[in-house]
Design a protein around this motif. Structure first.
Motif, PDB file in Angstrom:
ATOM      1  N   GLN A 148      -2.198  -3.366 -10.245  1.00 58.70           N
ATOM      2  CA  GLN A 148      -3.254  -3.119  -9.446  1.00 58.70           C
ATOM      3  C   GLN A 148      -4.298  -4.477  -9.382  1.00 58.70           C
ATOM      4  OE1 GLN A 148      -4.450   0.207 -11.929  1.00 58.70           O
ATOM      5  NE2 GLN A 148      -4.898   1.220  -9.879  1.00 58.70           N
ATOM      6  N   ASP A 174      -4.364   0.489  -4.603  1.00 55.16           N
ATOM      7  CA  ASP A 174      -4.287   1.615  -4.598  1.00 55.16           C
ATOM      8  C   ASP A 174      -4.508   2.250  -6.190  1.00 55.16           C
ATOM      9  OD1 ASP A 174      -3.378   2.735  -2.171  1.00 55.16           O
ATOM     10  OD2 ASP A 174      -1.351   1.902  -2.665  1.00 55.16           O
ATOM     11  N   CYS A 227       5.561  -0.761   4.368  1.00 57.63           N
ATOM     12  CA  CYS A 227       5.811  -1.133   2.758  1.00 57.63           C
ATOM     13  C   CYS A 227       6.789  -0.189   2.232  1.00 57.63           C
ATOM     14  CB  CYS A 227       4.308  -0.827   2.117  1.00 57.63           C
ATOM     15  SG  CYS A 227       3.000  -1.733   2.552  1.00 57.63           S
ATOM     16  N   THR A 287      -0.755  -3.802  -5.672  1.00 54.88           N
ATOM     17  CA  THR A 287      -1.496  -2.908  -4.786  1.00 54.88           C
ATOM     18  C   THR A 287      -3.056  -2.543  -5.062  1.00 54.88           C
ATOM     19  OG1 THR A 287      -1.411  -0.813  -4.024  1.00 54.88           O
ATOM     20  CG2 THR A 287      -0.651  -0.724  -6.189  1.00 54.88           C
ATOM     21  N   TYR A 313       0.096  -5.883   5.840  1.00 55.08           N
ATOM     22  CA  TYR A 313       0.996  -5.237   4.838  1.00 55.08           C
ATOM     23  C   TYR A 313       2.585  -4.848   5.251  1.00 55.08           C
ATOM     24  CZ  TYR A 313      -2.769  -3.391   1.937  1.00 55.08           C
ATOM     25  OH  TYR A 313      -3.927  -3.480   1.057  1.00 55.08           O
ATOM     26  N   PRO A 314       3.427  -4.991   4.322  1.00 53.96           N
ATOM     27  CA  PRO A 314       3.294  -5.891   3.198  1.00 53.96           C
ATOM     28  C   PRO A 314       3.255  -7.131   3.422  1.00 53.96           C
ATOM     29  CG  PRO A 314       5.472  -4.923   3.648  1.00 53.96           C
ATOM     30  CD  PRO A 314       4.807  -4.559   4.747  1.00 53.96           C
ATOM     31  N   ILE A 363       0.714   5.516  -7.802  1.00 55.88           N
ATOM     32  CA  ILE A 363       1.824   4.387  -7.759  1.00 55.88           C
ATOM     33  C   ILE A 363       3.261   4.942  -8.271  1.00 55.88           C
ATOM     34  CG2 ILE A 363       2.333   2.162  -8.776  1.00 55.88           C
ATOM     35  CD1 ILE A 363      -0.782   1.623  -8.858  1.00 55.88           C
ATOM     36  N   ASP A 390       0.978  -1.225  -0.035  1.00 59.38           N
ATOM     37  CA  ASP A 390       0.082   0.068   0.041  1.00 59.38           C
ATOM     38  C   ASP A 390       1.093   1.080   0.165  1.00 59.38           C
ATOM     39  OD1 ASP A 390      -1.433   2.250   1.562  1.00 59.38           O
ATOM     40  OD2 ASP A 390      -3.137   0.932   1.030  1.00 59.38           O
ATOM     41  N   CYS A 391       0.584   2.011  -0.746  1.00 61.54           N
ATOM     42  CA  CYS A 391       1.605   3.483  -0.887  1.00 61.54           C
ATOM     43  C   CYS A 391       1.545   4.282   0.185  1.00 61.54           C
ATOM     44  CB  CYS A 391       1.007   4.215  -2.055  1.00 61.54           C
ATOM     45  SG  CYS A 391       1.362   3.701  -3.654  1.00 61.54           S
TER      46      CYS A 391
END
Length: 159
Positions: free
Chosen positions: A113, A87, A62, A85, A128-129, A92, A56-57
């Motif tokens: 994605q 997101d 992560c 992800t 995560y991650p 990204i 996840d950004c």
């Protein structure tokens, strides 16, 4: 009586979730590359280990693990790396520019994605991650959730 029944169902669901284990064989999946093209099991490059990372950004864990992966990239050239992800596409590239500059452009790295939300029910990550290293025969070699996964996987890839 309804409350007791509800609590029993809730307890069973929680127990099942806690005991759920990651799949020992690579699950069937379809993700989407950033150009919108679908990518599934049949598109995997053969003959190498496959590393799947759900990230996840906005996740600090992560961010640290991607920075570590990028810093140790040479040790991961033996594997295909698939970064997945949930997101939105616009964030990204920014993520990679800040935390792992150039990693997303490496020849053995594919960023995707999970538009259909398949990863979590198929791979059963705990947090995560989530990192999964599969053998060329698609058998799970290493699973890690949270910090420290890159170091753990480096040891396995370089055996």
């Amino acid at each position: 009586m309804k409350v007791k029944s509800f609590l029993l169902v809730l307890l069973i669901a929680i127990t099942y979730q806690v005991k759920a284990q990651q799949p020992t064989l690579l699950p069937q999946f379809t993700f989407f590359k950033l150009d919108g093209k679908s990518f599934s099991n049949k598109d995997l490059k053969q003959g190498k280990q496959n590393l799947f990372i759900l990230f996840d950004c906005t996740c600090e864990h992560c961010q640290r693990e991607m920075k570590s992966l990028n810093a140790n990239y040479k040790l991961f050239q033996k594997a295909n790396i698939y970064l997945i992800t949930l997101d939105e596409a616009y964030i990204i590239p920014q993520f990679f520019d800040i935390y792992a500059k150039g990693l997303n452009k490496k020849p053995n790295v594919t960023v995707m994605q999970d538009k259909n939300h398949m990863f979590i029910p198929a791979f059963l990550p705990k947090m995560y991650p989530a990192m999964y290293l599969y053998s060329p025969a698609n058998k799970l070699l290493v699973y890690n959730a949270g910090d420290g996964g890159i170091k753990k996987i480096m040891k396995e890839i370089n055996k």
